[in-house]
Design an enzyme around this catalytic site. Structure first.
Site, short mmCIF file in Angstrom:
data_model
loop_
_atom_site.label_atom_id
_atom_site.label_comp_id
_atom_site.label_asym_id
_atom_site.label_seq_id
_atom_site.Cartn_x
_atom_site.Cartn_y
_atom_site.Cartn_z
N GLY A 117 50.15 -9.93 15.72
CA GLY A 117 51.14 -9.49 16.70
C GLY A 117 51.67 -8.09 16.46
O GLY A 117 52.46 -7.58 17.24
N ASN B 78 47.66 -4.83 20.67
CA ASN B 78 48.82 -5.55 21.21
C ASN B 78 49.63 -4.67 22.15
O ASN B 78 50.15 -5.14 23.16
CB ASN B 78 49.70 -6.08 20.07
CG ASN B 78 49.03 -7.24 19.35
OD1 ASN B 78 48.57 -8.18 19.97
ND2 ASN B 78 48.95 -7.16 18.04
N HIS C 45 39.65 -13.06 19.69
CA HIS C 45 39.49 -12.96 18.24
C HIS C 45 38.11 -13.46 17.80
O HIS C 45 37.70 -14.54 18.22
CB HIS C 45 40.58 -13.77 17.53
CG HIS C 45 41.96 -13.27 17.81
ND1 HIS C 45 42.74 -13.77 18.84
CD2 HIS C 45 42.68 -12.30 17.21
CE1 HIS C 45 43.89 -13.13 18.86
NE2 HIS C 45 43.88 -12.23 17.88
N SER D 253 46.37 -8.99 14.24
CA SER D 253 45.68 -10.27 14.04
C SER D 253 44.17 -10.11 13.83
O SER D 253 43.54 -10.94 13.17
CB SER D 253 45.92 -11.21 15.22
OG SER D 253 45.47 -10.61 16.43
N ASP E 235 39.58 -18.32 22.44
CA ASP E 235 40.48 -17.42 23.20
C ASP E 235 39.74 -16.20 23.74
O ASP E 235 40.27 -15.46 24.57
CB ASP E 235 41.70 -17.00 22.37
CG ASP E 235 41.35 -16.11 21.16
OD1 ASP E 235 40.19 -15.66 21.03
OD2 ASP E 235 42.26 -15.86 20.35
#
Length: 202
Positions: free
Chosen positions: A59, A88, A172, A22, A169
């Site tokens: 992901g 991840n 990112h 991502s 978040d």
């Protein structure tokens, strides 16, 4: 050529393949705001005939990257591969040995296909304790050293943990943050691009 100009004036396009998650797919941003798009635009203005292919999936894990790399190499025949994977895996507490083996396999297959390789280093929060966190960070320089490839020490250098450069978040980057990331990547790529410019495209 038709106009009598030397053929060398029109170099064969070279492909930079970005295999990431991502962070490279530009999650949460408008199209064109991620660092891969910013880098592609920068390369287009500099000339040199580069095409950037973004094969990043939100992901994605290192295991997913291993499963996909052969098909991507065959499809795009890149001169340059940038690997941005592992975050991840680390956030899920995957075994460090498996993460390292997967990254090493992606690097080896890319080199075997004749591409130059850049590995983007990553860091994770200390959710699984300082030992795991330190072990995770150490994977990237080791993989790069063993493959003899270029390392970006930390993709999110100057961006991580700065709220004004990240989405809510906290993981990112936002559009401003990705401008910094694009600069970090461009700087790391420059010596390789120079070297490839001097070498005729196959």
């Amino acid at each position: 050529s038709l106009l009598g100009l030397p053929a060398v004036a029109d170099p064969a396009p070279r492909t930079l393949l970005v295999l990431g998650d991502s962070l490279s797919a530009g999650l949460g941003l408008a199209p064109g705001e991620g660092w891969v798009d910013l880098l592609a635009r920068r390369l287009a203005t500099e000339g040199g005939g580069w095409t950037v292919v973004n094969a990043s999936i939100s992901g994605e894990t290192t295991a997913g990257g291993v499963a996909r790399i052969d098909a991507e190499l065959a499809r795009h025949r890149p001169a340059l591969v940038l690997v941005e994977l592992g975050a991840n895996d680390g956030l899920r507490g995957q075994p460090l040995e498996a993460i390292e083996a997967n990254l090493a396999a992606i690097v080896e297959r890319s080199l075997a296909a004749g591409a130059r390789v850049v590995v983007a280093g990553m860091k994770i929060p200390t959710n699984y304790g300082p030992e795991y966190t330190a072990g995770f960070e150490a994977i990237y320089p080791r993989v790069a050293r063993r493959g003899g490839v270029t390392l970006i020490p930390f993709l999110l250098d100057g961006v991580a943990a700065r709220p004004e450069l990240n989405l809510p978040d906290g993981i990112h980057p936002n559009a401003r943050g990705y401008e910094v990331v694009a600069g970090t990547v461009a700087e790391a790529l420059e010596p390789l691009l120079e070297e490839l410019r001097a070498k005729p495209a196959a």
